[in-house]
Design an enzyme around this catalytic site. Structure first.
Site, PDB file in Angstrom:
ATOM      1  N   CYS A 212       0.816  -0.911   0.156  1.00  0.00           N
ATOM      2  CA  CYS A 212      -0.119   0.037  -0.096  1.00  0.00           C
ATOM      3  C   CYS A 212       0.863   1.242  -0.006  1.00  0.00           C
ATOM      4  O   CYS A 212       2.026   1.114   0.188  1.00  0.00           O
ATOM      5  CB  CYS A 212      -0.984   0.103   1.226  1.00  0.00           C
TER       6      CYS A 212
ATOM      7  N   ARG B 279       1.419   1.750  -5.891  1.00  0.00           N
ATOM      8  CA  ARG B 279       1.787   0.777  -4.907  1.00  0.00           C
ATOM      9  C   ARG B 279       0.443   0.275  -4.366  1.00  0.00           C
ATOM     10  O   ARG B 279       0.297  -0.858  -3.809  1.00  0.00           O
ATOM     11  CB  ARG B 279       2.261   1.521  -3.635  1.00  0.00           C
TER      12      ARG B 279
ATOM     13  N   TRP C 243      -4.124  -1.772  -1.389  1.00  0.00           N
ATOM     14  CA  TRP C 243      -4.032  -2.878  -2.105  1.00  0.00           C
ATOM     15  C   TRP C 243      -4.402  -4.036  -1.005  1.00  0.00           C
ATOM     16  O   TRP C 243      -3.871  -4.431  -0.203  1.00  0.00           O
ATOM     17  CB  TRP C 243      -2.769  -3.118  -2.793  1.00  0.00           C
TER      18      TRP C 243
ATOM     19  N   ASN D 265       0.548  -0.306   6.335  1.00  0.00           N
ATOM     20  CA  ASN D 265       0.825  -1.129   5.073  1.00  0.00           C
ATOM     21  C   ASN D 265       1.585  -2.467   5.703  1.00  0.00           C
ATOM     22  O   ASN D 265       2.365  -2.291   6.628  1.00  0.00           O
ATOM     23  CB  ASN D 265       2.139  -0.351   4.291  1.00  0.00           C
ATOM     24  N   GLY D 266       1.286  -3.438   5.079  1.00  0.00           N
ATOM     25  CA  GLY D 266       1.782  -4.786   5.526  1.00  0.00           C
ATOM     26  C   GLY D 266       0.997  -5.694   6.193  1.00  0.00           C
ATOM     27  O   GLY D 266      -0.521  -5.719   5.808  1.00  0.00           O
TER      28      GLY D 266
ATOM     29  N   GLU E  61      11.073 -12.488 -20.757  1.00  0.00           N
ATOM     30  CA  GLU E  61      11.005 -11.308 -20.364  1.00  0.00           C
ATOM     31  C   GLU E  61       9.755 -10.687 -21.335  1.00  0.00           C
ATOM     32  O   GLU E  61       8.985  -9.992 -20.979  1.00  0.00           O
ATOM     33  CB  GLU E  61      12.157 -10.416 -20.412  1.00  0.00           C
TER      34      GLU E  61
ATOM     35  N   LYS F 275       6.200  -9.408 -20.200  1.00  0.00           N
ATOM     36  CA  LYS F 275       5.622  -7.978 -20.572  1.00  0.00           C
ATOM     37  C   LYS F 275       4.063  -8.068 -21.199  1.00  0.00           C
ATOM     38  O   LYS F 275       3.338  -7.360 -20.660  1.00  0.00           O
ATOM     39  CB  LYS F 275       6.695  -7.138 -21.469  1.00  0.00           C
TER      40      LYS F 275
ATOM     41  N   GLU G  63       1.373  -9.642 -18.667  1.00  0.00           N
ATOM     42  CA  GLU G  63       0.878  -8.740 -17.489  1.00  0.00           C
ATOM     43  C   GLU G  63       0.301  -7.408 -17.581  1.00  0.00           C
ATOM     44  O   GLU G  63      -0.624  -6.847 -17.038  1.00  0.00           O
ATOM     45  CB  GLU G  63       2.338  -8.189 -16.607  1.00  0.00           C
TER      46      GLU G  63
ATOM     47  N   HIS H 198      10.893 -30.404 -28.225  1.00  0.00           N
ATOM     48  CA  HIS H 198      10.810 -31.502 -26.985  1.00  0.00           C
ATOM     49  C   HIS H 198       9.228 -31.387 -26.453  1.00  0.00           C
ATOM     50  O   HIS H 198       8.990 -31.655 -25.539  1.00  0.00           O
ATOM     51  CB  HIS H 198      11.485 -31.407 -25.881  1.00  0.00           C
TER      52      HIS H 198
ATOM     53  N   LYS I  83       3.191  -3.250  -7.951  1.00  0.00           N
ATOM     54  CA  LYS I  83       4.456  -2.802  -8.250  1.00  0.00           C
ATOM     55  C   LYS I  83       5.607  -3.480  -7.347  1.00  0.00           C
ATOM     56  O   LYS I  83       6.615  -3.754  -8.032  1.00  0.00           O
ATOM     57  CB  LYS I  83       4.700  -1.199  -8.100  1.00  0.00           C
TER      58      LYS I  83
HETATM   59  C1  F6R Z   1       7.303  -7.488 -13.933  1.00  0.00           C
HETATM   60  C2  F6R Z   1       7.839  -7.003 -12.711  1.00  0.00           C
HETATM   61  C3  F6R Z   1       8.041  -7.970 -11.763  1.00  0.00           C
HETATM   62  C4  F6R Z   1       9.079  -7.687 -10.872  1.00  0.00           C
HETATM   63  C5  F6R Z   1       9.274  -8.461  -9.669  1.00  0.00           C
HETATM   64  C6  F6R Z   1      10.343  -8.227  -8.825  1.00  0.00           C
HETATM   65  O1  F6R Z   1       7.396  -6.430 -15.303  1.00  0.00           O
HETATM   66  O2  F6R Z   1       7.940  -5.617 -12.547  1.00  0.00           O
HETATM   67  O3  F6R Z   1       8.153  -9.340 -12.119  1.00  0.00           O
HETATM   68  O4  F6R Z   1      10.314  -7.546 -11.551  1.00  0.00           O
HETATM   69  O5  F6R Z   1       8.064  -8.219  -8.713  1.00  0.00           O
HETATM   70  O6  F6R Z   1      10.278  -6.835  -8.411  1.00  0.00           O
HETATM   71  P1  F6R Z   1      11.566  -6.158  -7.793  1.00  0.00           P
HETATM   72  O7  F6R Z   1      12.748  -5.917  -8.726  1.00  0.00           O
HETATM   73  O8  F6R Z   1      11.165  -4.837  -7.193  1.00  0.00           O
HETATM   74  O9  F6R Z   1      12.168  -6.866  -6.496  1.00  0.00           O
END
Ligand code: F6R
Length: 637
Positions: free
Chosen positions: A25, A50, A98, A124-125, A507, A511, A514, A530, A632
């Site tokens: 949050c 967040r 969140w 938060n938490g 990756e 992208k 998500e 395979h 995030k």
């Molecule tokens: C995808 C993305 C997540 C983060 C993952 C780790 O676009 O952003 O997969 O890479 O949650 O986050 P950090 O780097 O903040 O530990």
């Protein structure tokens, strides 16, 4: 150049972090001469990444707490404040949520009240023992109005205040009862000009102003007012007043704090004319990469890593490296393995952080654990660090957030200088993490004597040439944008790569999944036969990352893989070195890349894939910066 970047929704028209249940949050606290409502709402706006399923604000005016909270995005709270204005104030707290315990409803939104409305608190938490505490409070006659764990803390605080404790002492008594991870920020209607907060395993920074002070989960929240900050340590309580900041430990002992200067400003935390933060961050990559490379070679021509607080003698005895990270950062780690093993001949394992501890990894004093985290707050990665250090391994973290928990708990840190990454989908986070991984590999090669100084300098020069090559890719996006426009009704899209192109494929698929919610998978091109090749059907779009032509064996093998899928009806979108005629011959769509050494190709190959995902999601009408079910940074395991 800007025109190309703003093509199809690149203009200043649009809007502004994984798992399903609980992440993070955003918290804001303010005390000072400004209008607290405006400061808090502006702060929450920049923290919305967040968490964005509900928001709320509580202010103290005339010895009274006024509170407004609303489910949904921050805009709902703003509308509520317009129709039901809140009295002017100079002291308050705010929260963007969140959901963890209790769904995203108005009642569950923070702040929560205690002592019959005398105190308000945001959190938060996760309070792990909330059920026991709730049962205890209920038995004493406390009536709960939400399903949250937070309300327990609000009532505990209220009762402590009612028993005659001051706000700081009351907070101290609350944290003594809580288990789990929490940042708590509170106000008391009878304690003017004061906001009090506590932190354990959850972020909190203090913004140091002139005659005013701020609290927030992230410096972006107050960067408009001050670039001076203090990072709070674990298990600390802070009391801010307009002219003072007092930090103590949970046990009441005086605490040492670390003030620091934030080296970016408001413009970095705003969209600057782009429709999405993600799009802005994609185009910031040349600069972010250049900034991350800055000042790494000293006057003797040696590679230096500023915060490498591990003795060279210890680095020389390392016999195994384990890279640990999540999501995009994990993909950066997969690429790091190729580079570090190639340059240093040290064996490298790469682990998904949430799996690391549970496989009982073999760790010794001579193991180096390298963690990668943009936010520096990812709980899975943090727990992996704690486990590694318990086993006496040294830990180096690669991180983009100054003073975050992960670098604080590591032996050494390599900061990426990407500036704030606000779009949930990581872009400049990824490419700057790659730079940090390359630098670490070259640094180890230097201290262990695996490479001569001039070899290292020449590779660093190759890296220094990357930003200009990134610009070339980002200036030539018409094909990618057209491709995106034609992909909207695709049921599935595959990504293939080999060697360092394989993590790029993973990756690229991540992208797309998500933010566009399209089914996408990345595969090692050689693995296709395979099993996954059975997925290939007429018209299936397949992106293929082709290694530079110098790597003749792998290059030719990938070109064969392209032919295999094409023969089965796939539509191939080929990313390969400019002028690679062999690859071009089997491409339905060809995306040329500037010439770079193989190990560095991911820095360029990922760019069109990021832009493609951003554009598909935009055209589908989705919120690119705040995709569904995602937050995030993931501050719970
Ligand atoms: C995808 C993305 C997540 C983060 C993952 C780790 O676009 O952003 O997969 O890479 O949650 O986050 P950090 O780097 O903040 O530990």
């Amino acid at each position: 150049m800007i025109e190309t970047r703003r093509h199809q929704g690149f203009g200043p028209t649009g809007v502004s972090s994984p798992g399903k249940v609980a992440f993070m949050c955003g918290i804001v606290g303010y005390v000072g001469p400004r209008d607290a409502r405006s400061v808090i709402l502006a702060g929450l706006k920049r923290m919305e990444y967040r968490g964005y399923d509900s928001a709320g604000i509580a202010l103290v005016a005339d010895g009274h707490i006024d509170i407004r909270k609303k489910s949904g995005k921050l805009a709902n709270l703003v509308a509520e404040l317009e129709s039901n204005p809140i009295p002017a104030s100079h002291q308050g707290i705010g929260h963007t949520r969140w959901a963890t315990h209790g769904g995203p409803t108005d009642d569950n939104a923070h702040p929560h009240l205690g002592a019959a409305g005398r105190v308000a608190l945001v959190h938060n938490g996760i309070i792990e023992n909330f059920a026991t505490l709730k049962a205890e409070l209920s038995a004493q006659g406390v009536v709960f109005t939400s399903q949250t764990d937070t309300e327990v803390a609000a009532h505990l605080l209220g009762r402590a205040i009612e028993s005659g404790l001051g706000l700081v002492e009351a907070m101290r008594s609350v944290v003594a009862r809580l288990e789990g991870a929490f940042t708590l920020v509170a106000i008391d209607s009878q304690t003017p000009d004061t906001v009090v907060a506590a932190r354990r395993n959850s972020p909190l920074v203090v913004g140091v102003g002139q005659g005013e002070n701020f609290l927030a989960s992230d410096v972006a929240s107050f960067i408009e007012y001050t670039q001076e900050a203090i990072e709070l340590g674990q298990d600390q309580i802070v009391e801010i007043k307009p002219d003072s900041i007092e930090v103590t430990g949970f046990d009441g002992s005086p605490a040492t704090t670390r003030p620091y200067h934030i080296d970016w400003d408001l413009s970095a935390a705003e969209k600057g004319g782009y429709d999405w933060f993600m799009r802005k961050e994609i185009f910031e990559q040349p600069k972010a990469v250049a900034d991350t490379l800055l000042g790494r070679i000293n006057t003797d021509g040696e590679l230096v890593l500023d915060e490498m607080n591990i003795e060279v003698s210890e680095l020389r005895t390392i016999d195994k490296i384990i890279v640990v990270a999540c999501g995009t950062a994990y993909h950066a780690g997969l690429i790091a393995k190729y580079a570090i093993e190639h340059w240093t001949r040290i064996p490298v394992e790469v682990d998904i952080a949430s799996e690391f501890r549970y496989r009982d990894p073999v760790i010794h004093r001579s193991t180096l654990v390298v963690t990668i985290s943009q936010s520096g707050e990812t709980a899975d990665t943090l727990q992996a660090i704690r486990h590694a250090r318990e086993q006496h391994a040294k830990v180096i973290s690669i991180c983009n957030t100054n003073g975050a928990t992960i670098p604080r708990e590591s032996d050494a840190v390599i900061y990426t200088h990407a500036g704030p990454e606000i779009g949930v989908a990581s872009t400049k986070g990824f490419t700057t993490q790659l730079i940090a991984c390359y630098l670490l590999g070259l640094y180890l090669a230097q201290v262990r004597g695996n490479k001569f100084g001039d070899e290292i300098r020449s590779l660093v020069e190759e890296l220094e040439a990357i930003p200009e090559k990134m610009d070339q890719v980002l200036d030539d996006l018409e094909t990618v944008l057209t491709l995106a426009g034609n992909s909207l009704s695709e049921p599935s899209i595959l990504f293939l790569g080999r060697h360092v192109g394989y993590p790029v494929a993973l990756e690229g698929a991540l992208k797309l999944k998500e933010i566009s919610y399209l089914h996408a998978e990345g595969f090692a091109a050689g693995e296709l036969k395979h099993g996954p090749i059975a997925l290939v059907d007429k018209g299936l779009p397949i992106f293929v990352v082709v290694p530079p032509q110098g790597r003749d064996q792998i290059h030719d093998k990938v070109v064969s893989n392209i032919q295999e899928v094409r023969a089965r009806g796939a539509r191939t979108i080929v990313l390969a070195e400019r002028g690679d005629e062999e690859a071009m011959a089997f491409a339905d769509v060809f995306l040329p890349l500037p010439v770079v050494p193989t190990l560095f190709q991911p820095l360029l190959a990922i760019l069109p894939l990021q832009v493609y995902a951003c554009e598909v999601a935009t055209l589908k009408g989705y919120d690119v910066d705040q995709p569904r079910n995602l937050a995030k940074s993931v501050t719970v395991e």
